[in-house]
Design an enzyme around this catalytic site. Structure first.
Site, PDB file in Angstrom:
ATOM      1  N   LYS A 201       0.857  -1.191   0.000  1.00  0.00           N
ATOM      2  CA  LYS A 201       0.000   0.000   0.000  1.00  0.00           C
ATOM      3  C   LYS A 201       0.885   1.231   0.000  1.00  0.00           C
ATOM      4  CE  LYS A 201      -1.945   2.701   2.969  1.00  0.00           C
ATOM      5  NZ  LYS A 201      -1.818   4.011   2.263  1.00  0.00           N
ATOM      6  N   SER A 234      -6.809   4.487   6.857  1.00  0.00           N
ATOM      7  CA  SER A 234      -7.971   3.974   7.595  1.00  0.00           C
ATOM      8  C   SER A 234      -8.809   3.018   6.747  1.00  0.00           C
ATOM      9  CB  SER A 234      -8.836   5.145   8.059  1.00  0.00           C
ATOM     10  OG  SER A 234      -9.176   5.929   6.921  1.00  0.00           O
ATOM     11  N   GLU A 275       9.397   0.117  11.079  1.00  0.00           N
ATOM     12  CA  GLU A 275      10.405   1.182  11.016  1.00  0.00           C
ATOM     13  C   GLU A 275       9.666   2.470  11.307  1.00  0.00           C
ATOM     14  OE1 GLU A 275      12.609   0.892   7.383  1.00  0.00           O
ATOM     15  OE2 GLU A 275      13.720  -0.809   8.187  1.00  0.00           O
ATOM     16  N   CYS A 310      13.089  10.189   9.327  1.00  0.00           N
ATOM     17  CA  CYS A 310      13.030   9.525  10.633  1.00  0.00           C
ATOM     18  C   CYS A 310      14.380   9.600  11.346  1.00  0.00           C
ATOM     19  CB  CYS A 310      12.605   8.077  10.447  1.00  0.00           C
ATOM     20  SG  CYS A 310      13.557   7.252   9.163  1.00  0.00           S
ATOM     21  N   GLU A 412       8.371  14.196  17.826  1.00  0.00           N
ATOM     22  CA  GLU A 412       8.917  14.194  16.461  1.00  0.00           C
ATOM     23  C   GLU A 412       8.148  15.238  15.638  1.00  0.00           C
ATOM     24  OE1 GLU A 412       7.978  10.917  13.804  1.00  0.00           O
ATOM     25  OE2 GLU A 412      10.067  10.859  13.141  1.00  0.00           O
TER      26      GLU A 412
HETATM   27  P1  NAD Z   1       1.818   7.441   9.034  1.00  0.00           P
HETATM   28  O1  NAD Z   1       2.075   6.408  10.072  1.00  0.00           O
HETATM   29  O2  NAD Z   1       0.723   8.400   9.263  1.00  0.00           O
HETATM   30  O3  NAD Z   1       1.487   6.721   7.627  1.00  0.00           O
HETATM   31  C1  NAD Z   1       2.360   5.784   7.055  1.00  0.00           C
HETATM   32  C2  NAD Z   1       1.550   4.844   6.186  1.00  0.00           C
HETATM   33  O4  NAD Z   1       0.629   4.140   7.006  1.00  0.00           O
HETATM   34  C3  NAD Z   1       0.717   5.541   5.099  1.00  0.00           C
HETATM   35  O5  NAD Z   1       0.740   4.762   3.931  1.00  0.00           O
HETATM   36  C4  NAD Z   1      -0.681   5.549   5.716  1.00  0.00           C
HETATM   37  O6  NAD Z   1      -1.716   5.563   4.753  1.00  0.00           O
HETATM   38  C5  NAD Z   1      -0.676   4.226   6.468  1.00  0.00           C
HETATM   39  N1  NAD Z   1      -1.638   4.160   7.578  1.00  0.00           N
HETATM   40  C6  NAD Z   1      -2.134   5.175   8.328  1.00  0.00           C
HETATM   41  N2  NAD Z   1      -3.025   4.684   9.224  1.00  0.00           N
HETATM   42  C7  NAD Z   1      -3.072   3.340   9.044  1.00  0.00           C
HETATM   43  C8  NAD Z   1      -3.796   2.284   9.669  1.00  0.00           C
HETATM   44  N3  NAD Z   1      -4.657   2.495  10.659  1.00  0.00           N
HETATM   45  N4  NAD Z   1      -3.596   1.035   9.231  1.00  0.00           N
HETATM   46  C9  NAD Z   1      -2.718   0.779   8.247  1.00  0.00           C
HETATM   47  N5  NAD Z   1      -2.023   1.735   7.593  1.00  0.00           N
HETATM   48  C10 NAD Z   1      -2.192   3.006   7.998  1.00  0.00           C
HETATM   49  O7  NAD Z   1       3.209   8.154   8.790  1.00  0.00           O
HETATM   50  P2  NAD Z   1       3.556   9.332   7.759  1.00  0.00           P
HETATM   51  O8  NAD Z   1       3.107  10.602   8.327  1.00  0.00           O
HETATM   52  O9  NAD Z   1       3.112   8.934   6.409  1.00  0.00           O
HETATM   53  O10 NAD Z   1       5.164   9.233   7.766  1.00  0.00           O
HETATM   54  C11 NAD Z   1       5.953   9.870   8.693  1.00  0.00           C
HETATM   55  C12 NAD Z   1       6.394   8.912   9.791  1.00  0.00           C
HETATM   56  O11 NAD Z   1       7.111   7.813   9.226  1.00  0.00           O
HETATM   57  C13 NAD Z   1       7.356   9.584  10.746  1.00  0.00           C
HETATM   58  O12 NAD Z   1       7.018   9.222  12.061  1.00  0.00           O
HETATM   59  C14 NAD Z   1       8.708   8.992  10.355  1.00  0.00           C
HETATM   60  O13 NAD Z   1       9.663   9.018  11.375  1.00  0.00           O
HETATM   61  C15 NAD Z   1       8.322   7.610   9.954  1.00  0.00           C
HETATM   62  N6  NAD Z   1       9.348   6.999   9.081  1.00  0.00           N
HETATM   63  C16 NAD Z   1      10.177   6.050   9.608  1.00  0.00           C
HETATM   64  C17 NAD Z   1      11.196   5.503   8.840  1.00  0.00           C
HETATM   65  C18 NAD Z   1      12.160   4.490   9.409  1.00  0.00           C
HETATM   66  O14 NAD Z   1      12.926   3.913   8.636  1.00  0.00           O
HETATM   67  N7  NAD Z   1      12.182   4.263  10.715  1.00  0.00           N
HETATM   68  C19 NAD Z   1      11.349   5.908   7.509  1.00  0.00           C
HETATM   69  C20 NAD Z   1      10.479   6.874   7.003  1.00  0.00           C
HETATM   70  C21 NAD Z   1       9.476   7.415   7.806  1.00  0.00           C
END
Ligand code: NAD
Length: 511
Positions: A201, A234, A275, A310, A412
C-alpha cells in the site's frame, strides 16, 4: 464528452498550468491506476484521491481510493502467484530484480521529477539520489537472492539434520510519503528476493512515483507477484493489516500507526517489522566546534529534506563552552541553503509534503517562538508572501537554549526544526540523549575516538554515526531501538530474518 474523459482533460489543463514557477511538470496527465494481478485497475468503489503538489498546492493527478475489496483482490492474486514465484530458482528471481534495475536507470530523471512534484523534496539534493538508491536496492537484493541459505547440524553420523529458509507467503507492506520510492523498493526487492508475493500500500500523499516503479516491475515480474494498491490508511491500510491471509506485515511510518499495526499482527500471530519515528540526538563535544562539524550537523538534521526524515538529528546537544560560536557557524552554513521550488536546480530545500504536515510544523514553530526562555537563531514563521507562499515552504528553524523536556524537544516534528540544548557533563548529556521513547539514530562529534565509541555504546539507538551525518547504506542492519521499531530489512541478514521462516528437516539415513 464523458465525465471520465472530461476529468482527464481538466487534469491535463491543471498539469500544464501547474508550471507556475518556471519548471516543467513530469507527471503524466490523467488518472493513475492500481497494479492488481498484472492488470492496471481503478478502485472497486470507482472513487479517486486527488494528489496535490506541495510546491504550488495544485492537483496534479488522481489515484484510486482503494479499500477492503481491492485489498482482498490483491491478496488473492498474490496467493495465486506465490507458488510459482516461491519455486522459481532464487538466482532467476535475482536476475529479474537486476533487469528491473537496468530498466529503471533510463527513467531516473523522470521519476525523480515526479517525486519532487508529489512530495516536495528538492530534485537536485534529494529526488535524483532517491531513485539512484532504488536502482541500487534492486541490484543489491538481486545479487544476494541466492544467498538465502540454511544450515546443517552435525547431530550424529547417521542423521541428516538441515534447515531451510522458506518464504512466508503473501506479505503486506505499507510505506509513508517522505522517501516513497526508496522505502517501497526496499520492501519490494527484499520480500521478492526471498520468494514472497507482495501487496504494497503506497502512501496517499506520494503514490505516483511508486506506481511508476510498479510499471517497470510489471514488465518483468509474473502477474500477481507484486500488487500495488493506493488508498487511505484507515481504509486500504486497515484492510491490509487485518486481512486474515496476509502472513507478514512490514510497516514504515509513525510510531502511533506502528502500534496499531503491531496489535493487528498480534491478533493473528503474524510477524511484523516496524520502522518508525525518531527524535534523534546529536552530541557535539567541546573539541569539535568546527565548521565541518557545523555542516555535518546540518546534514544530520536532514534540513535538505525539510527535516522530514526519521533519522533527522533534531536535538543538537552542544557543549556549553562552545555554544555561541558553534551556533553561529550552524546559522552561517544554514543561511546559505536556498529554500525554493523543488524542481528548480538552484533549490537545496523543497516544500513540506501537505497542508496537514505544514500546519503541524508551523504549530511547533509557533510554540517555540512563544517561549521567552529560548531564542530563535534562524528561521521562524513561514513566508506569507512571494512565490514561496504559494506552496508549503518553511525556512530551516533553529531554537537555542531549549530544555530537553519541552514538547519541541520530545516530540517528532518531522519538519525543518532543530532544538539546540546546551550540556556541561558527559553523563548528563548521555542521560538526556536517552531520555526519549524513540531510539532510532544518533550522531557524535569529537576528535577523541575513544570517547566517541564509549558514548556510542551508551546511546540507546539502532544506528550511531561518529563524525558523519549521512544516510543509510545498503548492507547495514538498520533499524530502531525502543519505540522506533522492531526488525531490520536493509541487509542480506535483514532480508533473511524479515522475509523468510526457518524449517528444520531431520532425516534418519539408516532406513
Ligand atoms: P503514518 O504512520 O501516518 O502513515 C504511514 C503509512 O501508514 C501511510 O501509507 C498511511 O496511509 C498508512 N496508515 C495510516 N493509518 C493506518 C492504519 N490504521 N492502518 C494501516 N495503515 C495506515 O506516517 P507518515 O506521516 O506517512 O510518515 C511519517 C512517519 O514515518 C514519521 O514518524 C517517520 O519518522 C516515519 N518513518 C520512519 C522511517 C524508518 O525507517 N524508521 C522511515 C520513514 C518514515
Amino acid at each position: 464528452m464523458t465525465a471520465w474523459l472530461k476529468r482527464s482533460v481538466d487534469l491535463l489543463k491543471i498539469v500544464r498550468n501547474g508550471d507556475v514557477m518556471g519548471t516543467e511538470s513530469a507527471v503524466v496527465a490523467g488518472d493513475y491506476l492500481n497494479l492488481l494481478d498484472g492488470q492496471w485497475v481503478g478502485a472497486r468503489s470507482e472513487q479517486f484521491i486527488a494528489v496535490e503538489s506541495p510546491r504550488n498546492r495544485k492537483v496534479i493527478a488522481r489515484v484510486p481510493r482503494g479499500g477492503e475489496k481491492d485489498i482482498a483482490d490483491a491478496v488473492d492474486a498474490a496467493w495465486r502467484a506465490f507458488p510459482g514465484w516461491r519455486d522459481t530458482a532464487p538466482r532467476a528471481r535475482g536476475r529479474l530484480l537486476q533487469q528491473i534495475a537496468d530498466a529503471l536507470e533510463p527513467h531516473l530523471e523522470r521519476i525523480a521529477r515526479i517525486i519532487s512534484e508529489e512530495n516536495g523534496n528538492a530534485l537536485r539534493t534529494q529526488s535524483r539520489g532517491e531513485v539512484q538508491f532504488a536502482i541500487d536496492v534492486f541490484r543489491y537484493f538481486g545479487s544476494v537472492a541466492s544467498e538465502v541459505k540454511g544450515e546443517t547440524i552435525p547431530l550424529n553420523p547417521s542423521v541428516l539434520d538441515y534447515s531451510r529458509r522458506e518464504p512466508l507467503g503473501v506479505v503486506g507492506a505499507i510505506v509513508p510519503w517522505n522517501a516513497p520510492v526508496q522505502l517501497a523498493v526496499m520492501k519490494i526487492a527484499s520480500a521478492l528476493a526471498a520468494g514472497n508475493a507482495l501487496v504494497l500500500k503506497a502512501a496517499e500523499d506520494a503514490p505516483l512515483a511508486v506506481l511508476e516503479i510498479a510499471k517497470i516491475c510489471h514488465e518483468f515480474l509474473p502477474r500477481g507477484v507484486l500488487n500495488v494498491v493506493v488508498g487511505f490508511g484507515s481504509e486500504a491500510g486497515e484492510a491490509l493489516i487485518t486481512h486474515p491471509d496476509v502472513r507478514k506485515l512490514s510497516f514504515t511510518g509513525s510510531t502511533a500507526v506502528g502500534k496499531r499495526v503491531m496489535s493487528a499482527a498480534a491478533e493473528r500471530i503474524v510477524p511484523v517489522s516496524l520502522e518508525l519515528g525518531g527524535k534523534n540526538p546529536q552530541i557535539v563535544y567541546p573539541d569539535a566546534g568546527e565548521d565541518w562539524v557545523a555542516q555535518g550537523t546540518i546534514t544530520g538534521m536532514r534540513f535538505v529534506r525539510q527535516g522530514q526524515s526519521c533519522t533527522a538529528g533534531s536535538r543538537l546537544f552542544v557543549h556549553r563552552s562552545i555554544l555561541d560560536s558553534f551556533v553561529e557557524k550552524v546559522v552561517s552554513h544554514l543561511g546559505k541553503l536556498k529554500v525554493g521550488d523543488p524542481l528548480d536546480e538552484e533549490s537545496d530545500i523543497g516544500a513540506i509534503v501537505n497542508r496537514k504536515q505544514f500546519d503541524r510544523v508551523c504549530g511547533y514553530i509557533d510554540e517555540g517562538l512563544s517561549r521567552n526562555d529560548s531564542v530563535v537563531a534562524i528561521g521562524g514563521a513561514p513566508p506569507a508572501e512571494g512565490p514561496l507562499a504559494e506552496g508549503y515552504f518553511v525556512e530551516p528553524t533553529v531554537f537555542v537554549g531549549v530544555d530537553n523536556e519541552w514538547r519541541i524537544a520530545q516530540e517528532e516534528i518531522f519538519g525543518p526544526v532543530m532544538c539546540v540544548i546546551p550540556w556541561d557533563d558527559e553523563d548528563d548529556v548521555i542521560k538526556m540523549a536517552n531520555d526519549s521513547h524513540y531510539g532510532l539514530s544518533a550522531f557524535i562529534w569529537t576528535h577523541d575516538i575513544g570517547r566517541a565509541l564509549r558514548t556510542a555504546h551508551s546511546i540507546e539507538a539502532g544506528w550511531v554515526q561518529v563524525n558523519q551525518g549521512g544516510g543509510q547504506v545498503l548492507g547495514q542492519s538498520y533499524g530502531g531501538y525502543k519505540q522506533s521499531g522492531i526488525g531490520r530489512e536493509f541487509s542480506l541478514e535483514g532480508m533473511v530474518e524479515s522475509f523468510t521462516q526457518r524449517k528444520h528437516v531431520s532425516v534418519d539415513t539408516t532406513h
